[in-house]
Scaffold this active site. Structure first.
Site, PDB file in Angstrom:
ATOM      1  N   SER A 158     -66.176 -30.321  49.844  1.00  0.00           N
ATOM      2  CA  SER A 158     -64.771 -30.628  49.590  1.00  0.00           C
ATOM      3  C   SER A 158     -64.227 -31.551  50.686  1.00  0.00           C
ATOM      4  CB  SER A 158     -63.972 -29.333  49.461  1.00  0.00           C
ATOM      5  OG  SER A 158     -62.690 -29.561  48.942  1.00  0.00           O
ATOM      6  N   ASP A 256     -63.972 -29.550  37.624  1.00  0.00           N
ATOM      7  CA  ASP A 256     -63.396 -29.821  38.939  1.00  0.00           C
ATOM      8  C   ASP A 256     -62.426 -30.989  38.809  1.00  0.00           C
ATOM      9  OD1 ASP A 256     -62.933 -30.597  41.642  1.00  0.00           O
ATOM     10  OD2 ASP A 256     -64.905 -29.862  42.235  1.00  0.00           O
ATOM     11  N   HIS A 286     -64.171 -26.350  41.053  1.00  0.00           N
ATOM     12  CA  HIS A 286     -64.187 -26.754  42.453  1.00  0.00           C
ATOM     13  C   HIS A 286     -64.576 -25.550  43.323  1.00  0.00           C
ATOM     14  CE1 HIS A 286     -63.215 -29.311  45.825  1.00  0.00           C
ATOM     15  NE2 HIS A 286     -62.541 -28.323  46.378  1.00  0.00           N
TER      16      HIS A 286
END
Length: 312
Positions: A158, A256, A286
């Site tokens: 991320s 995501d 995600h």
């Protein structure tokens, strides 16, 4: 592009639905959490409600400029993995996933250096990227003396994936360093902080990340900026010249909001001349590697395989 794990789709979708149901019963977070809430969220592991497990194998150190790192060194070292944790530049810590980092260190025979970079909103951009740049330069200079190898790898999840690309670009553009890091492993990163189409259109689904949470995160990380400013290549690497970067493995899930970021980055990375493997995980939201899922176990195995063999 390789679409993976379609055989697990039923399990993955069931988990997503359960996650959404549970999240819907929780109050929405404020745009700017107060100090007490921020401290609680930071103390607990990402994606969970309990503090992470700290392993004795992790060693906390301070390097040049006081930048903090957490280091895992197995008995056999055949490379060094510079790791940047996720958490939207606001949450997370270098000790947030000791068990996984130690497992990676042992099984891939890597010294793992996880950077405890400064977090927003107390330390907005460019504080976090500055710390990551310092750690990368330290390894370029001292990895051989510290760990007995100059085989360097970089990556994260991320926000950590974003910081990985930003760090490679800073090494190239500010210090003339290319080729020092032999591979990049990038899990579900945001590479356009002005928001790609998938970020803008994802909506309010209460998965780990959605359109609203991304907007709030960018406001904390980049206060006082608008979309045009966030398209600066030093902030959004999707707009940067990607020449001279190493081979990469880029991974994202189909559910995501950052899907387009990985698809677009992979295309531009390959067009710039470096090999890319793009993996798209069927049904994955995600941050899916944080959860007890078959797709998470598989992805972590694929990550270990890539990091143990690439750049030799």
């Amino acid at each position: 592009m390789t679409l993976t794990d379609e055989d697990c789709l039923a399990e993955t979708q069931a988990f997503n639905e359960q996650f959404e149901t549970t999240a819907a019963s929780r109050p929405a977070r404020e745009a700017t959490p107060d100090a007490a809430l921020l401290a609680t969220l930071r103390r607990n592991r990402l994606g969970g409600d309990t503090p992470p497990v700290r392993l004795p194998q992790g060693q906390d150190r301070a390097i040049e400029g006081g930048v903090k790192v957490r280091v895992f060194v197995p008995d056999h070292v055949e490379g060094v993995y510079l790791h940047f944790h996720g958490g939207g530049w606001v949450f997370g810590a270098a000790d947030g996933q000791d068990e996984r980092l130690w497992q990676l260190a042992e099984q891939a025979r890597l010294a793992v250096v996880s950077v405890d970079y400064r977090l927003a909103p107390e330390h907005p951009y460019p504080a976090g990227p500055d710390d990551c740049e310092v750690a990368a330069r330290w390894l370029v200079q001292d990895a051989a003396a510290e760990f007995g190898t100059q085989r360097l790898l970089i990556g994260g999840e991320s926000a950590g994936a974003h910081l990985s690309v930003v760090t490679l670009l800073r090494l190239r553009d500010r210090h003339g360093i290319t080729g020092a890091f032999r591979a990049a492993h990038l899990l579900f990163g945001p590479y356009d902080l002005s928001m790609t189409p998938s970020q803008r259109s994802f909506g309010s689904r209460r998965l780990l990340s959605n359109t609203d949470t991304l907007r709030r995160t960018y406001e904390l990380f980049l206060p006082g900026t608008g979309p045009e400013q966030r398209r600066d290549p030093e902030i959004s690497p999707l707009f940067a010249d990607l020449a001279g970067l190493p081979p990469a493995r880029i991974v994202v899930g189909t559910e995501d909001p950052l899907l387009d970021d990985s698809l677009f980055l992979a295309g531009r990375w390959q067009a710039a001349g470096a090999p890319v493997h793009l993996g798209v995980v069927a049904g994955a939201m995600h941050g899916f590697t944080l959860f007890p899922l078959t797709i998470a176990e598989r992805e972590l195995r694929r990550q270990r395989g890539f990091l143990s063999t690439t750049g030799r």
